[in-house]
Design a protein around this motif. Structure first.
Motif, short mmCIF file in Angstrom:
data_model
loop_
_atom_site.label_atom_id
_atom_site.label_comp_id
_atom_site.label_asym_id
_atom_site.label_seq_id
_atom_site.Cartn_x
_atom_site.Cartn_y
_atom_site.Cartn_z
N ARG A 214 5.14 -1.14 -0.54
CA ARG A 214 4.56 -0.09 0.03
C ARG A 214 4.72 0.01 1.42
O ARG A 214 3.69 -1.12 1.52
CB ARG A 214 4.13 1.15 -0.58
CG ARG A 214 4.10 2.20 -0.06
CD ARG A 214 4.95 3.28 -0.40
NE ARG A 214 4.32 4.38 -0.21
CZ ARG A 214 5.44 5.17 -0.48
NH1 ARG A 214 6.40 5.30 -0.56
NH2 ARG A 214 5.07 7.10 -0.37
N ILE A 215 5.28 0.06 2.17
CA ILE A 215 4.90 -0.32 4.09
C ILE A 215 4.32 1.13 4.72
O ILE A 215 5.65 2.06 4.83
CB ILE A 215 5.94 -1.09 4.69
CG1 ILE A 215 6.23 -1.93 3.86
CG2 ILE A 215 5.62 -1.41 5.60
CD1 ILE A 215 7.48 -2.96 4.17
N GLY A 216 3.20 1.08 5.04
CA GLY A 216 2.74 2.85 5.88
C GLY A 216 2.89 2.07 6.54
O GLY A 216 1.90 1.15 7.28
N GLN A 217 2.85 3.16 8.03
CA GLN A 217 2.25 3.46 8.61
C GLN A 217 1.73 3.97 10.29
O GLN A 217 2.05 4.95 10.45
CB GLN A 217 4.20 2.24 9.98
CG GLN A 217 3.22 2.08 11.47
CD GLN A 217 5.09 1.33 12.43
OE1 GLN A 217 5.98 1.88 11.91
NE2 GLN A 217 4.53 0.69 13.07
N ALA A 239 -5.39 3.41 -5.24
CA ALA A 239 -5.05 4.91 -5.77
C ALA A 239 -3.86 4.77 -6.12
O ALA A 239 -3.31 4.92 -7.09
CB ALA A 239 -5.81 6.03 -5.07
N GLU A 240 -3.43 4.86 -4.70
CA GLU A 240 -1.50 4.97 -4.90
C GLU A 240 -1.07 4.19 -5.09
O GLU A 240 0.18 3.93 -6.48
CB GLU A 240 -1.08 4.91 -3.78
CG GLU A 240 -0.31 5.77 -3.19
CD GLU A 240 -0.03 6.80 -2.16
OE1 GLU A 240 1.18 5.72 -1.24
OE2 GLU A 240 -0.57 8.15 -1.45
N LEU A 241 -1.16 2.58 -5.28
CA LEU A 241 -1.40 1.10 -6.05
C LEU A 241 -1.16 1.81 -7.07
O LEU A 241 -0.09 0.87 -8.14
CB LEU A 241 -1.81 -0.34 -5.86
CG LEU A 241 -1.65 -0.37 -4.23
CD1 LEU A 241 -2.37 -1.64 -3.93
CD2 LEU A 241 -0.70 -1.71 -4.80
N ALA A 242 -1.76 2.18 -8.13
CA ALA A 242 -2.75 2.31 -9.00
C ALA A 242 -1.42 3.60 -10.47
O ALA A 242 -0.19 3.44 -11.23
CB ALA A 242 -4.02 2.76 -9.87
N GLU A 244 1.17 5.04 -8.96
CA GLU A 244 2.88 5.12 -8.63
C GLU A 244 3.10 2.83 -8.74
O GLU A 244 4.16 3.30 -8.93
CB GLU A 244 2.70 4.90 -6.79
CG GLU A 244 2.63 5.85 -5.90
CD GLU A 244 3.41 7.46 -6.83
OE1 GLU A 244 4.37 7.18 -7.50
OE2 GLU A 244 2.81 8.63 -6.38
N GLY A 245 2.44 2.20 -9.35
CA GLY A 245 3.08 1.19 -9.65
C GLY A 245 3.93 0.28 -8.47
O GLY A 245 4.28 -0.29 -9.00
N TYR A 246 3.12 0.56 -7.30
CA TYR A 246 3.93 -0.75 -6.32
C TYR A 246 2.90 -1.83 -6.78
O TYR A 246 2.01 -2.23 -7.66
CB TYR A 246 3.76 0.51 -5.17
CG TYR A 246 3.66 1.47 -5.06
CD1 TYR A 246 4.92 2.50 -4.87
CD2 TYR A 246 2.69 2.42 -4.14
CE1 TYR A 246 5.09 3.50 -4.48
CE2 TYR A 246 3.54 4.05 -3.69
CZ TYR A 246 4.63 3.86 -4.00
OH TYR A 246 4.80 5.12 -3.41
N ASN A 247 3.54 -2.74 -6.12
CA ASN A 247 3.60 -4.46 -5.87
C ASN A 247 2.71 -4.23 -5.30
O ASN A 247 1.72 -4.86 -5.56
CB ASN A 247 4.47 -5.46 -6.62
CG ASN A 247 5.25 -4.77 -7.77
OD1 ASN A 247 5.71 -4.23 -7.68
ND2 ASN A 247 5.09 -4.93 -9.22
N THR A 248 2.36 -4.21 -4.47
CA THR A 248 2.14 -4.83 -2.68
C THR A 248 2.12 -3.52 -1.17
O THR A 248 2.96 -2.99 -2.37
CB THR A 248 3.00 -5.63 -2.18
OG1 THR A 248 2.99 -7.26 -2.69
CG2 THR A 248 1.89 -6.35 -0.94
N PHE A 249 1.10 -2.98 -1.16
CA PHE A 249 1.20 -2.37 -0.75
C PHE A 249 0.49 -2.59 1.24
O PHE A 249 -0.46 -3.44 1.20
CB PHE A 249 -0.30 -0.94 -0.29
CG PHE A 249 -0.10 0.25 -0.01
CD1 PHE A 249 -0.28 0.53 1.62
CD2 PHE A 249 -0.23 1.79 -0.76
CE1 PHE A 249 0.66 1.62 2.15
CE2 PHE A 249 0.22 2.93 -0.57
CZ PHE A 249 0.13 2.79 1.43
N GLY A 267 -2.87 -5.05 -3.31
CA GLY A 267 -1.98 -5.50 -4.50
C GLY A 267 -2.07 -6.66 -4.62
O GLY A 267 -2.31 -8.06 -3.90
N ASP A 268 -0.59 -7.71 -5.16
CA ASP A 268 -0.33 -8.45 -5.15
C ASP A 268 0.21 -9.13 -4.21
O ASP A 268 0.83 -8.71 -3.07
CB ASP A 268 0.98 -8.94 -6.11
CG ASP A 268 0.21 -8.29 -7.59
OD1 ASP A 268 -1.22 -8.50 -7.72
OD2 ASP A 268 0.91 -7.99 -8.76
#
Lengths: 308, 308
Positions: A214-217, A239-242, A244-249, A267-268
């Motif tokens: 996930r890449i936010g800007q 909270a969002e990593l948990a 939505e199941g993203y691996n990395t933010f 994240g990872d």
């Protein structure tokens, strides 16, 4: 024939909203289609500034596409599109990103590596000999200003300035630089936004070698506007990593005056992010001098590092 | 900077050869690139007729791309491209087919569902304000004539005729219909071709729901020119199925005067082919009245039937 819906990516920015209006108008005029520009979310503060200035109503927000055919602008990957994209036929794509797309039949697919989709569409209006209404030209000029940070971002190409100048003229914008600075600043008032709004504002998901990144800007005139709220931002990212199941933010905080960014990574795969930018993360944070473009300066090195 | 290679699909036809010349010239003029038009095979009889008429040398044939960057015309799928496509970066695509493509970075990707890639490129020359040399215009006009069967195929769009007329004028072709008929007939002299050349001439492979389907097509003025050589043709198809590991071979024999086709089908999935066209195969053969376009009338129903 059912109305065709034209929309940009989730978490719409100014180019996504403006290009939906422009592509819808172009398809109606040039190909006699019956299309409607819609959006996958409400406009951000910058886009709302442009909509107010040119007296344009924000597009209707949809949760899913209830038509047979759709047109995608400013994105082509299913992960960034409407929830039920697999159930509809894509009639056309107008984009300026990397491509990850397949279709069962030929379609209109226009992708050019120019500063904004509005730039791509400006020249397509010329090709198809369609006049651009003043308020759509104003939104398209705003989109070029937004995506190129007033022609200063490294994503800027020689095609963008002539398009911006022509569109500003049609829109009756006498001083597009003054207008553009005002618009960009309207988009950087972060104080009124929650931490979740900050990290979600312009975020996109990318599938990189099996990992969902996930890449936010956010754009700002002072990165400490964001890092002074670090605890709150980290909690929202976790909270969002948990959930939505993203691996990395990867959260990119960009100073639009200095053209630099700081990243905050959770994240990872932290080692892959460090390798991508040749930096050491300190408590998840690192400075990336000269980096302002997610598309050109963030996604490609991450893609390479994840595939290494 | 290394020379960039521009090429069309394997088993080149007139649109693939002409579009490689046109795209190469356009990229050199509009974007200051150093490109060379090449081909993945030698020209067929129809293309050679056009090359002779406009005094153009056939492009150099390559086995693999020895440059870092390439431009694809008239195809976008790896299965139809150069052998080492996975090792090079695609700088641009000019096409008019269904899409199955992904990239690590933004690029020029122009796909429009028009009659020929030459049509797409004609308008792109206008957009970028580049004049078309007479001999390239002649090859592009030949490509439109070839892919649309002189504007009569159902793949013909309203964009093709104006492009053909303008290109014919630039090329000094006073009567493009007379020229076109001569050129199409030059491509239908099948007597000098071996059975293997017939089935390979314009053949492409498609991945349909896990099966590799080979689809070849020849144009003729009498389908019995081909079916009188049935045993020889079947032997060539069976040999290729065994050697290349295709699951299904669909050979389309098209009468360009009547705008009808007969198909000859070997391999697995015969039930799916029958379902696709709502026909019964008799000894592998069936008539498809009104069918002339592989892209528009053969591949989409096969895709649907294989996915059903």
């Amino acid at each position: 024939m059912a109305k065709m819906l034209v929309f940009g990516h989730q978490n719409p920015d100014t180019d996504t909203i403006a290009s939906a209006f422009a592509a819808s108008y172009l398809l109606n005029k040039a190909y006699n289609q019956d299309t409607e520009a819609v959006a996958l979310g409400t406009p951000n503060a910058e886009t709302q500034f442009a909509l107010n200035y040119f007296k344009v109503d924000a597009p209707r927000v949809i949760e899913s596409a209830d038509t047979e055919e759709v047109v995608l602008v400013d994105h082509n990957e299913a992960a960034q599109s409407v929830a039920n994209i697999a159930d509809v036929t894509v009639y056309g794509v107008y984009d300026h990103h990397k491509i990850n797309f397949s279709s069962a039949a030929p379609l209109y697919f226009l992708n050019k590596p120019w500063g904004s989709v509005a730039t791509v569409l400006y020249y397509e209006f010329q090709t198809l000999n369609v006049e651009i209404p003043a308020e759509i030209a104003g939104m398209m000029a705003s989109a070029i200003i937004s995506d190129t940070l007033l022609l200063k971002s490294p994503t800027t190409t020689p095609m963008d300035k002539p398009a911006l100048e022509a569109l500003a003229k049609i829109a009756g914008l006498e001083d597009y630089e003054a207008y553009g600075l005002e618009m960009l600043k309207a988009g950087t008032d972060l104080s009124s936004r929650s931490a979740k709004e900050l990290i979600d504002g312009d975020a996109k998901s990318f599938e990189l070698n099996g990992s969902t990144v996930r890449i936010g800007q956010v754009n700002t005139v002072d990165v400490e506007d964001v890092f002074s709220r670090r605890d709150e931002v980290v909690a929202a990212m976790e909270a969002e990593l948990a959930e939505e199941g993203y691996n990395t933010f990867v959260f990119v905080v960009t100073n639009i005056l200095d053209s630099d960014s700081d990243i905050l990574v959770l994240g990872d795969n932290l080692d892959k992010v460090e390798a991508a930018f040749d930096v050491k993360l300190a408590d998840g944070r690192a400075s990336l001098p000269g980096v302002v473009s997610r598309k050109k300066q963030v996604v490609p090195p991450l893609t390479d590092a994840f595939n290494a």
